[in-house]
Design an enzyme around this catalytic site. Structure first.
Site, PDB file in Angstrom:
ATOM      1  N   CYS A   1     -92.211  71.468  16.608  1.00 34.64           N
ATOM      2  CA  CYS A   1     -91.012  72.312  16.668  1.00 34.64           C
ATOM      3  C   CYS A   1     -89.810  71.547  17.207  1.00 34.64           C
ATOM      4  CB  CYS A   1     -91.289  73.553  17.506  1.00 34.64           C
ATOM      5  SG  CYS A   1     -91.844  73.163  19.168  1.00 34.64           S
TER       6      CYS A   1
ATOM      7  N   GLU B   1     -84.947  75.931   8.050  1.00 34.20           N
ATOM      8  CA  GLU B   1     -86.101  75.207   8.591  1.00 34.20           C
ATOM      9  C   GLU B   1     -87.081  74.854   7.475  1.00 34.20           C
ATOM     10  OE1 GLU B   1     -89.221  77.115  10.985  1.00 34.20           O
ATOM     11  OE2 GLU B   1     -89.089  75.419  12.355  1.00 34.20           O
TER      12      GLU B   1
END
Ligand code: NAD
Length: 495
Positions: free
Chosen positions: A296, A399
């Site tokens: 992440c 993303e």
């Protein structure tokens, strides 16, 4: 069914046997889910496909174990954490192979980083415990005693990218604070969560304090979040799932922590050309492609000051092309497979979109040519794309969570900050400059929960971890985890 090397004769792990762990018992479900090894694309295990009834059983076990665990002194709870740490350390080599098998990631990453840190999470919180459980505030005619009380039954839901590490990051503080647990790992990477249940069982944690249910998000995670006897939800995963979790948990007034997606950027100023260039290039290759970009905190956007752009592109692409993609169990492999076939397809669709948006693929963009053994695996070469608009391109602003980075130029610090803040995410950012004033000014303006200056992934477990906007709500780490996994309760005694 798994093909990891055999556990040692005194190991408590039985790999092929993936079951739920409820009230101190390992239990199966009628239906199962196939678990694929990403490197080969073959089925390596079959795991429980839990439904509402299985979740109900696990929550009932956690609820019934709660009063006794809540009353257990924190020093005793900390002792269990130390035992779990020691048991993980004892099984570390095997756990690393299991994680590599299940995730397709290099053994160097699992054996040197993830599994040691999973053990450390227990040690860290065990040692962090003592000190602020109780505070007192005197008045002229009374004294206030403020106690840290547990919250209740905690639902801990985790993603596939760092399976054991992220699970232990929640389990350790939740246990320490006196909560009981129902954990739900990703159905894509269940093996080390299963191993953790076996380890926890082996150290004799009282039945029902830790429970584990495997299954799909909608069938198992959803009922867990919505269960009326769950008081706290700690969720790490995608932003879209986070929205669903919040929509269920918020109206029930559950304590909620959301660690969600990101579109992190590295900002490279020309003045780092002076002395830190090689370190910056090596770190930026790592921050872009560690675990194939499936961390992440990875940087998926690189913003480079115009005057050093050409030099950066040449050196960066050279560094990316030197990565060693291949057999995850080989010690010198740096880049493994992606998590699933669906994920490879998602990432490839973004590479196709980049071409449609006018992007230029500087390297990668294709499936690597590997040995026959990996022909059906979930592979993709590290990919670098230039030429996209950093504010409007979908590839540069959404993303992807895979081995893809986009590179852009900026004119000055104000332009860099403006581009940096033009996405809906705000997890972490990285800044490279030798100008101290610039470092202060820019890092303060970057709209993220975390900033690294002239480094990346430099982690201190005491500091707050978490994002802003679509990257989540709440903070984990050190006392921030203890705040989340407990409730402060004030008792006022009149003299
Ligand atoms: P995901 O949201 O698809 O799944 C995460 C977990 O939620 C899984 O266990 C899944 O089964 C479960 N789930 C799915 N639907 C659910 C529902 N309706 N109710 C309850 N649970 C449900 O995410 P993923 O694809 O496993 O992980 C990748 C994502 O995680 C990326 O977006 C990445 O950025 C994010 N992530 C964030 C952090 C952080 O700290 N911010 C850390 C790691 C990963």
């Amino acid at each position: 069914m798994t093909t990891a090397t055999k556990c040692s004769s005194d190991s408590v792990l039985t790999d092929g046997d993936v079951r739920n762990y409820i009230n101190g018992n390992f239990v199966s479900t009628a239906d199962t889910i196939d678990d694929f090894g990403p490197a080969t694309g073959t089925v390596i295990a079959r795991i429980p496909r839990s439904q509402q009834a299985d979740v109900d059983n696990a929550v009932a076990a956690a609820k019934s174990a709660y009063p006794e665990w809540k009353a257990t002194p924190v020093a005793v709870r900390a002792e269990y954490l130390h035992k779990i740490c020691a048991a993980i350390q004892k099984e570390a080599a095997h756990l690393a192979e299991l994680e590599t098998l299940d995730c397709g990631k290099p053994i160097s990453l699992t054996s040197q980083v993830e599994i040691p840190r999973a053990a450390l999470n227990f040690k860290f919180f065990a040692e962090f415990a003592t000190g602020d459980e109780t505070q007192s505030h005197e008045m002229a005619d009374a004294v206030n005693i403020t106690q840290r009380a547990p919250v209740g039954v905690a639902a801990l839901i985790t993603p596939w990218n760092l399976p054991l590490y992220l699970l232990t990051w929640k389990v350790a503080p939740a246990l320490l604070c006196g909560n009981t647990i129902v954990a739900k790992p990703s159905e894509l990477t269940p093996l080390t969560a299963n191993a953790l249940a076996q380890i926890i069982h082996s150290v004799g944690l009282p039945a029902g304090v830790f429970n584990l249910v495997h299954g799909y998000g909608a069938e198992c995670g959803g009922p867990l979040v919505g269960h009326e006897d769950v008081s706290l939800v700690s969720f790490t995963g995608g932003t879209a799932t986070g929205k669903l979790v919040a929509a269920t948990a918020a109206p029930q007034f559950k304590k909620l922590s959301l660690e969600l997606g990101g579109k992190n950027a590295a900002i490279i100023f020309k003045d780092c050309e002076n002395d830190d260039w090689d370190n910056m290039i090596a770190t930026t290759v790592r921050s872009s492609f560690l675990n194939s970009g499936q961390v992440c905190l990875c940087c998926s956007r690189i913003l480079v000051e115009e005057s050093v752009y050409d030099r950066f592109v040449t050196d960066f692409v050279k560094g990316v092309e030197a990565l060693r993609i291949g057999r995850p169990l080989d010690k010198d492999t740096t880049t493994g497979a992606l998590s699933s076939r669906a994920h490879v397809e998602k990432v490839r669709s973004y590479i196709q979109l980049a071409k449609e948006e006018g992007g230029v693929i500087l390297t990668g963009g294709v499936i690597p040519d590997l040995k026959e053994e990996f022909a059906e695996g979930f592979w993709l070469k590290p990919t670098v794309i230039a030429g996209l608009d950093p504010r409007t391109s979908r590839v540069a602003t959404e993303e992807i969570f895979g081995p893809v980075v986009t590179i852009h130029t900026f004119k000055d610090a104000a332009d860099a900050v403006d581009i940096h803040n033009s996405v809906k995410y705000g997890l972490a950012g990285t800044l490279w400059t030798s100008n101290l004033k610039q470092a202060h000014a820019v890092s303060r303006q970057m709209h993220t929960g975390m900033v690294w200056v002239n480094t990346w992934l430099h982690r201190d477990l005491r500091v707050p971890f978490g994002g802003v906007m679509a990257s989540g709500v709440g903070r984990e780490g050190g006392k921030h985890s203890l705040e989340f996994f407990s409730e402060l309760k004030n008792i006022c005694f009149k003299y």
